[in-house]
Design a protein around this motif. Sequence first.
Motif, PDB file in Angstrom:
ATOM      1  N   THR A 207      31.566  52.146  50.180  1.00 57.27           N
ATOM      2  CA  THR A 207      30.226  53.168  50.318  1.00 57.27           C
ATOM      3  C   THR A 207      30.028  53.723  49.139  1.00 57.27           C
ATOM      4  O   THR A 207      30.765  53.802  48.146  1.00 57.27           O
ATOM      5  CB  THR A 207      30.970  54.408  51.319  1.00 57.27           C
ATOM      6  OG1 THR A 207      31.182  53.721  52.609  1.00 57.27           O
ATOM      7  CG2 THR A 207      29.757  55.388  51.422  1.00 57.27           C
ATOM      8  N   THR A 208      28.766  53.707  48.867  1.00 58.87           N
ATOM      9  CA  THR A 208      27.970  54.022  47.459  1.00 58.87           C
ATOM     10  C   THR A 208      27.303  55.311  47.897  1.00 58.87           C
ATOM     11  O   THR A 208      26.490  55.477  48.890  1.00 58.87           O
ATOM     12  CB  THR A 208      27.094  53.073  47.133  1.00 58.87           C
ATOM     13  OG1 THR A 208      27.931  51.892  46.792  1.00 58.87           O
ATOM     14  CG2 THR A 208      26.552  53.453  45.507  1.00 58.87           C
ATOM     15  N   PHE A 209      27.304  56.599  47.172  1.00 55.09           N
ATOM     16  CA  PHE A 209      26.643  57.780  47.331  1.00 55.09           C
ATOM     17  C   PHE A 209      25.501  57.750  46.130  1.00 55.09           C
ATOM     18  O   PHE A 209      25.594  57.577  45.056  1.00 55.09           O
ATOM     19  CB  PHE A 209      27.698  58.943  47.211  1.00 55.09           C
ATOM     20  CG  PHE A 209      28.806  58.793  48.310  1.00 55.09           C
ATOM     21  CD1 PHE A 209      28.754  59.049  49.629  1.00 55.09           C
ATOM     22  CD2 PHE A 209      30.004  58.245  48.212  1.00 55.09           C
ATOM     23  CE1 PHE A 209      29.540  59.162  50.567  1.00 55.09           C
ATOM     24  CE2 PHE A 209      31.060  57.955  48.923  1.00 55.09           C
ATOM     25  CZ  PHE A 209      30.766  58.497  50.077  1.00 55.09           C
ATOM     26  N   ILE A 210      24.214  58.190  46.777  1.00 54.02           N
ATOM     27  CA  ILE A 210      23.379  58.685  45.661  1.00 54.02           C
ATOM     28  C   ILE A 210      23.322  60.045  45.840  1.00 54.02           C
ATOM     29  O   ILE A 210      22.983  60.783  46.823  1.00 54.02           O
ATOM     30  CB  ILE A 210      21.903  57.962  46.410  1.00 54.02           C
ATOM     31  CG1 ILE A 210      22.243  56.410  46.304  1.00 54.02           C
ATOM     32  CG2 ILE A 210      20.960  58.293  45.316  1.00 54.02           C
ATOM     33  CD1 ILE A 210      21.022  55.827  47.186  1.00 54.02           C
ATOM     34  N   GLU A 219      24.175  56.639  41.151  1.00 51.92           N
ATOM     35  CA  GLU A 219      25.103  56.267  42.366  1.00 51.92           C
ATOM     36  C   GLU A 219      26.643  56.311  41.941  1.00 51.92           C
ATOM     37  O   GLU A 219      27.124  56.040  40.736  1.00 51.92           O
ATOM     38  CB  GLU A 219      24.973  54.716  42.728  1.00 51.92           C
ATOM     39  CG  GLU A 219      23.452  54.586  43.156  1.00 51.92           C
ATOM     40  CD  GLU A 219      23.318  52.971  43.599  1.00 51.92           C
ATOM     41  OE1 GLU A 219      24.226  52.342  43.560  1.00 51.92           O
ATOM     42  OE2 GLU A 219      22.169  52.552  44.103  1.00 51.92           O
ATOM     43  N   THR A 221      30.862  56.126  43.569  1.00 53.16           N
ATOM     44  CA  THR A 221      32.010  55.572  44.792  1.00 53.16           C
ATOM     45  C   THR A 221      32.612  56.858  45.043  1.00 53.16           C
ATOM     46  O   THR A 221      32.780  57.918  44.259  1.00 53.16           O
ATOM     47  CB  THR A 221      32.419  54.390  44.249  1.00 53.16           C
ATOM     48  OG1 THR A 221      33.500  54.720  43.076  1.00 53.16           O
ATOM     49  CG2 THR A 221      31.645  53.290  43.952  1.00 53.16           C
ATOM     50  N   TYR A 225      33.445  60.212  42.484  1.00 51.26           N
ATOM     51  CA  TYR A 225      32.492  61.280  43.272  1.00 51.26           C
ATOM     52  C   TYR A 225      32.687  62.539  42.327  1.00 51.26           C
ATOM     53  O   TYR A 225      33.629  63.044  42.047  1.00 51.26           O
ATOM     54  CB  TYR A 225      33.027  61.590  44.502  1.00 51.26           C
ATOM     55  CG  TYR A 225      32.083  62.215  45.402  1.00 51.26           C
ATOM     56  CD1 TYR A 225      31.264  61.222  46.266  1.00 51.26           C
ATOM     57  CD2 TYR A 225      31.924  63.584  45.492  1.00 51.26           C
ATOM     58  CE1 TYR A 225      30.243  61.855  47.124  1.00 51.26           C
ATOM     59  CE2 TYR A 225      30.952  64.002  46.218  1.00 51.26           C
ATOM     60  CZ  TYR A 225      30.026  63.172  47.121  1.00 51.26           C
ATOM     61  OH  TYR A 225      29.120  63.882  47.817  1.00 51.26           O
ATOM     62  N   PHE A 232      23.675  65.888  47.269  1.00 49.39           N
ATOM     63  CA  PHE A 232      23.755  64.852  47.875  1.00 49.39           C
ATOM     64  C   PHE A 232      22.367  64.008  48.699  1.00 49.39           C
ATOM     65  O   PHE A 232      21.555  64.847  49.030  1.00 49.39           O
ATOM     66  CB  PHE A 232      24.745  64.644  49.381  1.00 49.39           C
ATOM     67  CG  PHE A 232      24.585  63.596  50.181  1.00 49.39           C
ATOM     68  CD1 PHE A 232      25.513  62.358  49.953  1.00 49.39           C
ATOM     69  CD2 PHE A 232      24.020  63.322  51.274  1.00 49.39           C
ATOM     70  CE1 PHE A 232      25.615  61.356  50.703  1.00 49.39           C
ATOM     71  CE2 PHE A 232      23.823  62.276  52.120  1.00 49.39           C
ATOM     72  CZ  PHE A 232      24.695  61.200  51.861  1.00 49.39           C
ATOM     73  N   ASP A 234      21.486  60.497  49.537  1.00 48.86           N
ATOM     74  CA  ASP A 234      21.658  59.206  50.567  1.00 48.86           C
ATOM     75  C   ASP A 234      23.047  58.479  50.390  1.00 48.86           C
ATOM     76  O   ASP A 234      23.701  58.958  49.483  1.00 48.86           O
ATOM     77  CB  ASP A 234      20.582  58.295  50.557  1.00 48.86           C
ATOM     78  CG  ASP A 234      20.504  57.400  51.568  1.00 48.86           C
ATOM     79  OD1 ASP A 234      21.178  57.550  52.689  1.00 48.86           O
ATOM     80  OD2 ASP A 234      19.651  56.400  51.634  1.00 48.86           O
ATOM     81  N   SER A 235      23.658  57.582  51.165  1.00 45.17           N
ATOM     82  CA  SER A 235      24.805  56.768  51.085  1.00 45.17           C
ATOM     83  C   SER A 235      24.472  55.504  51.829  1.00 45.17           C
ATOM     84  O   SER A 235      23.402  55.380  52.642  1.00 45.17           O
ATOM     85  CB  SER A 235      25.897  57.460  51.796  1.00 45.17           C
ATOM     86  OG  SER A 235      25.923  57.361  53.134  1.00 45.17           O
ATOM     87  N   LYS A 236      24.946  54.432  51.221  1.00 44.49           N
ATOM     88  CA  LYS A 236      24.988  52.964  51.888  1.00 44.49           C
ATOM     89  C   LYS A 236      26.251  52.360  51.815  1.00 44.49           C
ATOM     90  O   LYS A 236      27.163  52.752  50.937  1.00 44.49           O
ATOM     91  CB  LYS A 236      23.982  52.092  51.070  1.00 44.49           C
ATOM     92  CG  LYS A 236      24.225  52.027  49.307  1.00 44.49           C
ATOM     93  CD  LYS A 236      23.053  51.292  49.029  1.00 44.49           C
ATOM     94  CE  LYS A 236      23.403  51.196  47.512  1.00 44.49           C
ATOM     95  NZ  LYS A 236      22.215  50.487  46.816  1.00 44.49           N
ATOM     96  N   THR A 237      26.702  51.775  52.931  1.00 45.99           N
ATOM     97  CA  THR A 237      27.819  51.074  52.841  1.00 45.99           C
ATOM     98  C   THR A 237      27.738  49.355  53.095  1.00 45.99           C
ATOM     99  O   THR A 237      26.798  49.000  54.045  1.00 45.99           O
ATOM    100  CB  THR A 237      28.790  51.562  54.464  1.00 45.99           C
ATOM    101  OG1 THR A 237      28.738  52.962  54.189  1.00 45.99           O
ATOM    102  CG2 THR A 237      30.116  50.793  54.378  1.00 45.99           C
TER     103      THR A 237
END
Length: 389
Positions: A207-210, A219, A221, A225, A232, A234-237
């Motif tokens: 999962t990567t957090f923007i 970005e 991880t 973090y 925060f 967005d995030s993408k997995t």
Amino acid sequence: MPGIKTVLIATARVFTGVTLVVSGFVKAIDPLGSQYKFQDYLAAMGLSNTAFEWLTLIAAVLLSTFELTLGVCLLLAIARRLSTRLLVAFMTVMTLLTVWIFFENPVQDCGCFGEAFILTNGETLAKNILLLAVAVFLAWHPMQIQRCLSKSNQWFVFQGTVAASVLLSLWCLYDLPLIDFRPYHIGADIKAGMLVPDNAEQPEFETTFILEKGGERKEFTLENYPDSTWTFIDSKTVTVKEGYVPPIHDFEILSPDGEDITESVLNEKDYSFLLVSPNLKYADDQNFGDIDRIYEFCNDRNLPFRCLTASTEEDILNWQNLTGAEYPFFFTDATTLKTIVRSNPGLVMLKNGVVVGKWSHNRLPNPETLEKMVKKTSSQEKKLVKKEV
């Protein structure tokens, strides 16, 4: 004693010929499966359209016929110059296609060997690069390929192969694939196919957090973090590593009100029937009388009969008005339904979650045949119980 070059040419010819024959044959016996794969490619290219359905089906039959015929020509050294040149051209196109598939990943499986052998996109690319290299080698020495047949016999074999391949595809379109490589073949236990072993390899995700701070976005991880001063966004997995996927992983039956009845259907001890239609709008309605007779057979013996579809309510209503269908309708994913049976509609007979029979709408069994199947299976089960006692 043959030289090294002669042995290499013979080995390359046999290897390539057998590969093409196997690839063409598994496509020829499942033309609808190849059609579905073509449609997947078109959808990935943004060209999905029902107007292409007949074209993709024709393309599926032509591709299997071409591969099978070219494979036979290589094995029997028919039209050696032309065969090897066509092989190079074909493998060049296929290699370029698989390069795109490897980098863009529009489909999970290229469909090179139908449902018989599933290759990853990386494995497919490696296979095609190897075959292209072999094709170039053969095309460089076409006349050193040893001839097996006279010219007159070559023409006869060529015509016979083309005709046999086309007729095989047409028969499997009319009926069902001669060999069923899918996980819903006759004798398959659907419940067992859905199980995941306790020691199965689990998938891994990242999962990567923007986050944003002072107008700057970065970005992160879980490992790096930042502190709470970052906002925060967005995030993408993404899947880093694929885990174990059971052969049957998408079989689900939903009632019109959304209730999941999958488990209850698979646990029915007696026989049950599933009329399978991915899309009733395009289902063949010529044999609805045979379907109604099977439904009456089930009613007389108190056996469940359900129609599984991914159709809209409007299409279901149109089907009922057109055929007078009184059986209940349930919902299942369209891709799953296409995998279960290569017919629209098709009939599946289950007993305790095991596939006992499958039929195309063109070859539906009559009630007498079903009665014999039920009695035969019941007598076999009674004998088995007696032996165990």
